[in-house]
Scaffold this motif. Structure first.
Motif, PDB file in Angstrom:
ATOM      1  N   LEU A   1     -10.142  -9.469 -26.118  1.00 43.78           N
ATOM      2  CA  LEU A   1     -11.310  -8.006 -26.370  1.00 43.78           C
ATOM      3  C   LEU A   1     -11.266  -7.310 -24.945  1.00 43.78           C
ATOM      4  O   LEU A   1     -11.152  -6.307 -24.899  1.00 43.78           O
ATOM      5  N   ILE A   2     -11.920  -8.086 -24.016  1.00 41.32           N
ATOM      6  CA  ILE A   2     -12.023  -7.520 -22.795  1.00 41.32           C
ATOM      7  C   ILE A   2     -10.684  -7.088 -22.152  1.00 41.32           C
ATOM      8  O   ILE A   2     -10.904  -5.943 -21.737  1.00 41.32           O
ATOM      9  N   GLY A   3      -9.600  -7.679 -22.535  1.00 46.49           N
ATOM     10  CA  GLY A   3      -8.486  -7.273 -21.895  1.00 46.49           C
ATOM     11  C   GLY A   3      -7.931  -5.965 -22.527  1.00 46.49           C
ATOM     12  O   GLY A   3      -7.322  -5.127 -22.049  1.00 46.49           O
ATOM     13  N   LEU A   4      -8.277  -5.805 -23.929  1.00 47.46           N
ATOM     14  CA  LEU A   4      -8.232  -4.522 -24.681  1.00 47.46           C
ATOM     15  C   LEU A   4      -8.765  -3.370 -24.088  1.00 47.46           C
ATOM     16  O   LEU A   4      -8.131  -2.443 -24.039  1.00 47.46           O
TER      17      LEU A   4
ATOM     18  N   LYS B   1     -24.782  -8.454 -21.149  1.00 45.66           N
ATOM     19  CA  LYS B   1     -24.157  -9.133 -19.878  1.00 45.66           C
ATOM     20  C   LYS B   1     -22.547  -8.693 -19.878  1.00 45.66           C
ATOM     21  O   LYS B   1     -21.967  -8.211 -19.023  1.00 45.66           O
ATOM     22  N   LEU B   2     -21.996  -8.322 -21.099  1.00 46.85           N
ATOM     23  CA  LEU B   2     -20.671  -8.057 -21.339  1.00 46.85           C
ATOM     24  C   LEU B   2     -20.702  -6.776 -21.001  1.00 46.85           C
ATOM     25  O   LEU B   2     -19.473  -6.250 -20.448  1.00 46.85           O
ATOM     26  N   ASN B   3     -21.513  -5.911 -21.501  1.00 46.43           N
ATOM     27  CA  ASN B   3     -21.598  -4.448 -21.387  1.00 46.43           C
ATOM     28  C   ASN B   3     -21.476  -4.172 -19.780  1.00 46.43           C
ATOM     29  O   ASN B   3     -20.909  -3.394 -19.153  1.00 46.43           O
ATOM     30  N   LYS B   4     -22.501  -4.925 -18.932  1.00 44.27           N
ATOM     31  CA  LYS B   4     -22.531  -4.762 -17.667  1.00 44.27           C
ATOM     32  C   LYS B   4     -21.324  -5.084 -16.806  1.00 44.27           C
ATOM     33  O   LYS B   4     -20.947  -4.576 -15.804  1.00 44.27           O
ATOM     34  N   VAL B   5     -20.594  -6.296 -17.200  1.00 45.68           N
ATOM     35  CA  VAL B   5     -19.306  -6.618 -16.571  1.00 45.68           C
ATOM     36  C   VAL B   5     -18.454  -5.677 -16.770  1.00 45.68           C
ATOM     37  O   VAL B   5     -17.508  -5.190 -15.924  1.00 45.68           O
ATOM     38  N   LEU B   6     -18.415  -5.141 -18.003  1.00 51.03           N
ATOM     39  CA  LEU B   6     -17.296  -3.945 -18.353  1.00 51.03           C
ATOM     40  C   LEU B   6     -17.813  -2.804 -17.619  1.00 51.03           C
ATOM     41  O   LEU B   6     -16.691  -1.857 -17.016  1.00 51.03           O
ATOM     42  N   PHE B   7     -18.803  -2.500 -17.629  1.00 47.67           N
ATOM     43  CA  PHE B   7     -19.501  -1.179 -16.865  1.00 47.67           C
ATOM     44  C   PHE B   7     -18.911  -1.218 -15.198  1.00 47.67           C
ATOM     45  O   PHE B   7     -18.650  -0.305 -14.610  1.00 47.67           O
ATOM     46  N   ILE B   8     -19.192  -2.387 -14.748  1.00 47.25           N
ATOM     47  CA  ILE B   8     -18.642  -2.596 -13.206  1.00 47.25           C
ATOM     48  C   ILE B   8     -17.204  -3.080 -13.094  1.00 47.25           C
ATOM     49  O   ILE B   8     -16.383  -2.110 -12.270  1.00 47.25           O
ATOM     50  N   LEU B   9     -16.571  -3.424 -13.848  1.00 44.53           N
ATOM     51  CA  LEU B   9     -15.114  -3.792 -13.883  1.00 44.53           C
ATOM     52  C   LEU B   9     -14.130  -2.609 -14.174  1.00 44.53           C
ATOM     53  O   LEU B   9     -13.269  -2.473 -13.405  1.00 44.53           O
ATOM     54  N   LEU B  10     -14.370  -1.840 -15.258  1.00 46.30           N
ATOM     55  CA  LEU B  10     -13.670  -0.841 -15.669  1.00 46.30           C
ATOM     56  C   LEU B  10     -13.329   0.347 -14.653  1.00 46.30           C
ATOM     57  O   LEU B  10     -12.181   0.656 -14.378  1.00 46.30           O
TER      58      LEU B  10
END
Length: 211
Positions: free
Chosen positions: A20-23, A189-198
């Motif tokens: 899902l993260i990869g998607l 936590k997942l949203n924060k990681v995606l917000f920073i990573l993407l």
């Protein structure tokens, strides 16, 4: 195993979370690919397909080690039958073994042939704090075997459960649990990681694709 944690979520759930993260990442990269050069279709398709596989392989084993909250570690069907066992009415009548089943995480309770309807609903709402409960009540029409059943169950549910947690369907009434604190914490936590990573990945990909 501590009192605050249950068993690991497992490799299958970990692989799904990684995919899902990869998607998310793949979709962002594919969008950038289209904006920079829409004619490179193969590149866009690759960016949509490969990141989910890579994410599941790399992140899956780590995400699989996450532990469920204790209240989510116990099998829902086992817990439901234990709670509702006191309402057994004997062989040939309503029993938990024949009228309480599960399709995974959801509990199905067939309310037909039951005398203590309100009692079972009240007990089942305890289960609904952790798992989705579906009361099988029929359509409630005059042609139904128990035309008053649907109305009795619905009235009891409406008096005890907020409108956001209950759903009326053709032959059932569904009650969902409130979102758990543990799930909210994990999702944040997942949203924060995606917000920073993407944005970082997207910016680097944009620079690379422009060259």
């Amino acid at each position: 195993m501590s009192e605050q944690e249950g068993e690991p979520v497992g490799i299958w759930m970990g692989l799904q979370a990684g995919a899902l993260i990869g998607l998310y990442v793949g979709f962002s990269l594919a969008t950038i690919s289209v904006l920079t050069d829409a004619e490179k279709i193969n590149r866009t398709i690759s960016l949509m397909c490969f990141p989910p596989f890579i994410g599941s392989i790399i992140l899956g084993p780590f995400l699989a080690k996450r532990r469920k909250p204790v209240k989510l570690s116990r099998k829902p069907l086992e817990m439901a039958r234990e709670i509702l066992e006191e309402f057994n009415e004997g062989q040939g009548n309503w029993r938990v073994l024949s009228h309480v089943s599960s399709d995974g995480m959801n509990i199905r309770i067939d309310m037909h042939n039951l005398k203590n309807i309100e009692g079972v609903v009240d007990a089942a709402l305890i289960i609904a704090e952790q798992s989705t409960v579906k009361f099988i009540v029929g359509r409630g029409t005059s042609k139904s075997s128990s035309p008053e059943l649907r109305e009795r169950v619905l009235n009891r549910v409406e008096s005890k459960v907020s409108v956001l947690r209950r759903t009326r369907k053709a032959k059932s009434i569904e009650v969902k649990p409130e979102t758990s604190h543990e799930y909210d914490t994990y999702q944040n936590k997942l949203n924060k990681v995606l917000f920073i990573l993407l944005p970082i990945v997207s910016f680097l990909a944009w620079i690379e694709m422009r060259n």
